[in-house]
Design a protein around this motif. Sequence first.
Motif: not given
Length: 427
Positions: A34-37, A92-98, A108-109, A167-176
């Motif tokens: 949600a915060f990434a969006v 998704l984590a890569l997209l957000v971190l980039a 899509l993801l 930040g949300p990108g790293w949290v998504l990476a942890v989820d992966s």
Amino acid sequence: MKAVPAWAGRNFLLLTGATVIANLGSSGALIATAFAVLGAGGSATDVGLVAAARTVPLLCFLLIGGAVADRFPRHRVMVAANALSCVSQGLLALLVLAGEPRLWQMALLAALGGTGQAFFAPASEGMVLAGVSGDRAGRAFAVFRMGMNGANIGGAALGGALVAAVGPGWVLAVDSAAFALAAALRAFLDVRGVPERAPGGGMLHDLRDGFREVVSRPWLWAVVVQFSLVNAVVAAAEAVYGPLVAEQHLGGPGPWGLALAAFGVGTAAGALLMTRVAPHRMLLTGVLCVFPLALPSAALAVPLPAAGLSAIMFGTGIAIEVFAVTWMTALHQEIPEEKFSRVSSYDWLGSLALVPAATALAGPVQDLIGRRAALWGCSALIVLLTAAVLCVPGVRRLTRRTSTEPAAGAPASRAPGAAEPDPAGTE
């Protein structure tokens, strides 16, 4: 005193550990997404669209996921689904971190993640109690739910803190990474004792066979229909009306968050209770515990102060957890093992099918009849549906079998990863 109960064999411990790890990551990832969006310039509507992108394929593929899980080894389906979720969350984590991810890419993801969940959920429910003897199923599932609920609560709290910190990108990476670790644990399940399944007559034949299994048991389809509507109105009350009432009458998001946290703590307490309680008329007990689900909507309609609402949410969490454990125990006892995932997929579909429509229509209904009337209507519908289900004889009469009685849902032979039954009944 034994550190691990006798019924908690290797497979059960692996499945529970994998679920705790995956749910810790997923609960935080919901907040991070949600915060990434929002961080990419999206609006509240865009957050809803990404959430819907996950829900739609989940609904579309659930029945297929159940048929696949009954046709192929369930642990392989679970590992493949976890791998798909790992990839989708990692990308998704890569997209957000980039930086500057696009809305369609995130949607899509999210859809890929929903697809993975559609295949994972029926397979998981078919596996979690496969190696537990029938008279220990309720206790085992209660312990499983304790781990799952605790992970959800802790994951949400930790995820929110990490989103703010890194930040949300790293949290998504942890989820992966959590999905990858969960998949690795599930890959070590010992399934040598699981009976071979006879080849089916095709996907459509399997789906029809699963449907016949559901409709042949009035107690089963009655509860599935009940919760298709109950979950819809509860979702409308909690996702739409609750935040509005909190903003206008309770003091903002803080008290509402406290109420939701109280519900989560209540589910953990309910699971703990069910490790000690084994009602003989398990389905009757479970359905009676659905009545308290009408109380939060009524409390919001009044509205009660935040303390009163939190107390009601805590009690409701206990009650719904009693239902969840008794329901799964009944399914495990009554449904043939080789059809369990298909039946579970129909249960999942019924539980989720009307939720998107209910949340979408909550606003127009409020505009038409007013928020208070809509909330009282939610409460009344839950009470009426639950009373109607109690009129089904099978709901009132279904009883728990002892270990000496045959159980339709028990596997033909004990899985090697499961412990032998504990004759002394000790912990």
